[in-house]
Design a protein around this motif. Structure first.
Motif, PDB file in Angstrom:
ATOM      1  N   VAL A   1      -8.773  14.797  59.509  1.00 48.32           N
ATOM      2  CA  VAL A   1      -8.076  15.601  58.502  1.00 48.32           C
ATOM      3  C   VAL A   1      -8.071  14.885  57.151  1.00 48.32           C
ATOM      4  CG1 VAL A   1      -5.835  16.580  57.846  1.00 48.32           C
ATOM      5  CG2 VAL A   1      -6.691  16.859  60.196  1.00 48.32           C
ATOM      6  N   LEU A   2      -7.798  13.586  57.164  1.00 46.19           N
ATOM      7  CA  LEU A   2      -7.829  12.803  55.916  1.00 46.19           C
ATOM      8  C   LEU A   2      -9.221  12.835  55.285  1.00 46.19           C
ATOM      9  CD1 LEU A   2      -5.690   9.660  56.838  1.00 46.19           C
ATOM     10  CD2 LEU A   2      -5.156  11.377  55.099  1.00 46.19           C
ATOM     11  N   LEU A   3     -10.236  12.628  56.109  1.00 47.15           N
ATOM     12  CA  LEU A   3     -11.617  12.626  55.621  1.00 47.15           C
ATOM     13  C   LEU A   3     -11.992  13.985  55.030  1.00 47.15           C
ATOM     14  CD1 LEU A   3     -14.042  10.735  55.418  1.00 47.15           C
ATOM     15  CD2 LEU A   3     -14.666  11.409  57.752  1.00 47.15           C
ATOM     16  N   LEU A   4     -11.645  15.050  55.710  1.00 47.78           N
ATOM     17  CA  LEU A   4     -11.938  16.391  55.200  1.00 47.78           C
ATOM     18  C   LEU A   4     -11.233  16.640  53.864  1.00 47.78           C
ATOM     19  CD1 LEU A   4     -11.693  18.353  58.549  1.00 47.78           C
ATOM     20  CD2 LEU A   4     -13.766  18.102  57.160  1.00 47.78           C
ATOM     21  N   ASN A   5      -9.969  16.249  53.787  1.00 47.67           N
ATOM     22  CA  ASN A   5      -9.226  16.436  52.537  1.00 47.67           C
ATOM     23  C   ASN A   5      -9.795  15.603  51.396  1.00 47.67           C
ATOM     24  OD1 ASN A   5      -7.092  18.401  52.788  1.00 47.67           O
ATOM     25  ND2 ASN A   5      -6.251  17.079  54.371  1.00 47.67           N
ATOM     26  N   LYS A   6     -10.405  14.484  51.733  1.00 48.69           N
ATOM     27  CA  LYS A   6     -11.025  13.624  50.723  1.00 48.69           C
ATOM     28  C   LYS A   6     -12.363  14.206  50.246  1.00 48.69           C
ATOM     29  CE  LYS A   6     -13.056   9.038  50.184  1.00 48.69           C
ATOM     30  NZ  LYS A   6     -13.461   7.831  50.886  1.00 48.69           N
ATOM     31  N   LEU A   7     -13.160  14.744  51.164  1.00 51.99           N
ATOM     32  CA  LEU A   7     -14.529  15.148  50.846  1.00 51.99           C
ATOM     33  C   LEU A   7     -14.691  16.607  50.396  1.00 51.99           C
ATOM     34  CD1 LEU A   7     -16.420  13.473  53.835  1.00 51.99           C
ATOM     35  CD2 LEU A   7     -16.327  12.670  51.460  1.00 51.99           C
ATOM     36  N   VAL A   8     -14.027  17.515  51.063  1.00 51.89           N
ATOM     37  CA  VAL A   8     -14.341  18.933  50.873  1.00 51.89           C
ATOM     38  C   VAL A   8     -13.932  19.487  49.507  1.00 51.89           C
ATOM     39  CG1 VAL A   8     -13.956  21.267  51.766  1.00 51.89           C
ATOM     40  CG2 VAL A   8     -14.456  19.384  53.350  1.00 51.89           C
ATOM     41  N   PRO A   9     -12.693  19.309  49.055  1.00 52.56           N
ATOM     42  CA  PRO A   9     -12.330  19.936  47.764  1.00 52.56           C
ATOM     43  C   PRO A   9     -13.241  19.527  46.613  1.00 52.56           C
ATOM     44  CG  PRO A   9     -10.360  19.256  48.932  1.00 52.56           C
ATOM     45  CD  PRO A   9     -11.525  18.680  49.687  1.00 52.56           C
ATOM     46  N   SER A  10     -13.588  18.262  46.526  1.00 53.94           N
ATOM     47  CA  SER A  10     -14.442  17.824  45.417  1.00 53.94           C
ATOM     48  C   SER A  10     -15.861  18.380  45.540  1.00 53.94           C
ATOM     49  CB  SER A  10     -14.476  16.299  45.337  1.00 53.94           C
ATOM     50  OG  SER A  10     -15.050  15.751  46.503  1.00 53.94           O
ATOM     51  N   ARG A  11     -16.333  18.562  46.770  1.00 54.34           N
ATOM     52  CA  ARG A  11     -17.679  19.119  46.971  1.00 54.34           C
ATOM     53  C   ARG A  11     -17.732  20.605  46.628  1.00 54.34           C
ATOM     54  NH1 ARG A  11     -21.223  16.318  50.285  1.00 54.34           N
ATOM     55  NH2 ARG A  11     -22.720  17.686  49.279  1.00 54.34           N
ATOM     56  N   LEU A  12     -16.601  21.299  46.776  1.00 55.85           N
ATOM     57  CA  LEU A  12     -16.588  22.747  46.554  1.00 55.85           C
ATOM     58  C   LEU A  12     -16.068  23.163  45.185  1.00 55.85           C
ATOM     59  CD1 LEU A  12     -15.438  24.143  50.017  1.00 55.85           C
ATOM     60  CD2 LEU A  12     -17.750  23.928  49.092  1.00 55.85           C
ATOM     61  N   GLU A  13     -15.549  22.220  44.407  1.00 53.93           N
ATOM     62  CA  GLU A  13     -14.887  22.612  43.160  1.00 53.93           C
ATOM     63  C   GLU A  13     -15.810  23.326  42.171  1.00 53.93           C
ATOM     64  OE1 GLU A  13     -13.112  19.153  41.453  1.00 53.93           O
ATOM     65  OE2 GLU A  13     -15.009  18.226  40.950  1.00 53.93           O
ATOM     66  N   LYS A  14     -17.106  23.048  42.204  1.00 46.74           N
ATOM     67  CA  LYS A  14     -18.021  23.686  41.248  1.00 46.74           C
ATOM     68  C   LYS A  14     -18.825  24.826  41.868  1.00 46.74           C
ATOM     69  CE  LYS A  14     -18.287  19.939  38.063  1.00 46.74           C
ATOM     70  NZ  LYS A  14     -18.603  18.558  38.008  1.00 46.74           N
ATOM     71  N   VAL A  15     -18.621  25.079  43.153  1.00 46.53           N
ATOM     72  CA  VAL A  15     -19.353  26.164  43.816  1.00 46.53           C
ATOM     73  C   VAL A  15     -18.655  27.488  43.513  1.00 46.53           C
ATOM     74  CG1 VAL A  15     -20.154  27.080  46.018  1.00 46.53           C
ATOM     75  CG2 VAL A  15     -20.103  24.604  45.664  1.00 46.53           C
ATOM     76  N   LYS A  16     -19.421  28.436  43.061  1.00 45.79           N
ATOM     77  CA  LYS A  16     -18.886  29.749  42.714  1.00 45.79           C
ATOM     78  C   LYS A  16     -19.379  30.774  43.746  1.00 45.79           C
ATOM     79  CE  LYS A  16     -17.122  28.300  38.861  1.00 45.79           C
ATOM     80  NZ  LYS A  16     -15.869  27.640  39.076  1.00 45.79           N
ATOM     81  N   PRO A  17     -18.639  31.858  43.930  1.00 45.91           N
ATOM     82  CA  PRO A  17     -19.125  32.927  44.823  1.00 45.91           C
ATOM     83  C   PRO A  17     -20.482  33.464  44.361  1.00 45.91           C
ATOM     84  CG  PRO A  17     -16.817  33.271  44.324  1.00 45.91           C
ATOM     85  CD  PRO A  17     -17.304  32.157  43.407  1.00 45.91           C
ATOM     86  N   LYS A  18     -21.300  33.842  45.334  1.00 45.30           N
ATOM     87  CA  LYS A  18     -22.581  34.468  45.021  1.00 45.30           C
ATOM     88  C   LYS A  18     -22.322  35.823  44.371  1.00 45.30           C
ATOM     89  CE  LYS A  18     -23.921  34.574  49.313  1.00 45.30           C
ATOM     90  NZ  LYS A  18     -24.608  34.675  50.596  1.00 45.30           N
ATOM     91  N   GLU A  19     -23.279  36.266  43.607  1.00 46.54           N
ATOM     92  CA  GLU A  19     -23.201  37.625  43.076  1.00 46.54           C
ATOM     93  C   GLU A  19     -23.389  38.572  44.253  1.00 46.54           C
ATOM     94  OE1 GLU A  19     -22.718  38.601  39.866  1.00 46.54           O
ATOM     95  OE2 GLU A  19     -22.404  36.496  39.360  1.00 46.54           O
ATOM     96  N   ASP A  20     -22.436  39.478  44.449  1.00 49.06           N
ATOM     97  CA  ASP A  20     -22.575  40.444  45.549  1.00 49.06           C
ATOM     98  C   ASP A  20     -23.723  41.391  45.279  1.00 49.06           C
ATOM     99  OD1 ASP A  20     -20.570  39.581  47.313  1.00 49.06           O
ATOM    100  OD2 ASP A  20     -19.022  40.592  46.127  1.00 49.06           O
ATOM    101  N   GLN A  21     -24.432  41.682  46.348  1.00 48.69           N
ATOM    102  CA  GLN A  21     -25.544  42.617  46.235  1.00 48.69           C
ATOM    103  C   GLN A  21     -24.996  44.038  46.149  1.00 48.69           C
ATOM    104  OE1 GLN A  21     -28.604  41.327  45.975  1.00 48.69           O
ATOM    105  NE2 GLN A  21     -27.751  39.298  46.268  1.00 48.69           N
ATOM    106  N   ALA A  22     -25.549  44.816  45.275  1.00 46.68           N
ATOM    107  CA  ALA A  22     -25.080  46.197  45.112  1.00 46.68           C
ATOM    108  C   ALA A  22     -25.602  47.082  46.221  1.00 46.68           C
ATOM    109  CB  ALA A  22     -25.528  46.746  43.761  1.00 46.68           C
TER     110      ALA A  22
END
Length: 119
Positions: A98-119
Motif C-alpha cells: 500500500v505504501l509503495l502504491l501510494n508512492k508510485l501511482v499518483p505521480s505516474r498518473l498526474e499527467k495522464v489525461k482521458p482519451k478522446e472518446d470515439q464518436a
C-alpha cells in the motif's frame, strides 16, 4: 464534460497486487479504477475490451506490459501502458505494498489525461 481517468491495474493472477491497487485508489474522485490479470485463470482476466475502455494500464511488472503487447496488440498505445516494477512479493493489502502504491501511482498518473472518446 470531463470524466474520470479510467485506470486498469494489471498483475498476473488478479489476486494480490492489482486488487490491492484497485482497493487503494477506488475512492479517488478523478479516477475510475478496475483490476485484471494476464493469466487465463486470473480472477478477472484482462481483455481487449477492458483495455480499450481504459485510458491507461498500470502494470505491476514489465512482463505484464509485454503480455499486453503480444496478446492484445493495439488495444492501448505504448505510452498508455505504465510499469511500476512491483514484484510478486506481497499479500493482498500488505502495508508495504500500500505504501509503495501510494508512492508510485499518483505521480505516474498526474499527467495522464482521458482519451478522446470515439464518436
Amino acid at each position: 464534460m470531463d470524466r474520470p481517468l479510467r485506470v486498469v491495474f494489471v498483475c498476473t493472477q488478479n489476486k494480490l497486487r492489482s486488487p490491492t491497487a484497485e482497493a487503494v485508489f477506488r475512492d479517488v474522485p478523478e479516477w475510475q479504477v478496475v483490476s485484471a490479470g494476464t493469466d487465463k485463470r486470473a480472477e478477472t482476466p484482462l481483455t481487449r475490451d477492458l483495455l480499450e475502455w481504459a485510458d491507461v494500464a498500470v502494470c505491476m511488472q514489465k512482463q505484464h506490459r509485454d503480455w499486453i503487447r503480444s496478446k492484445l496488440k493495439g488495444a492501448l498505445p505504448d505510452d498508455r501502458i505504465l510499469i511500476l516494477g512491483i514484484p510478486d512479493d506481497y499479500e493482498f493489502m500488505d502495508a508495504d505494498l500500500v505504501l509503495l502504491l501510494n508512492k508510485l501511482v499518483p505521480s505516474r498518473l498526474e499527467k495522464v489525461k482521458p482519451k478522446e472518446d470515439q464518436a
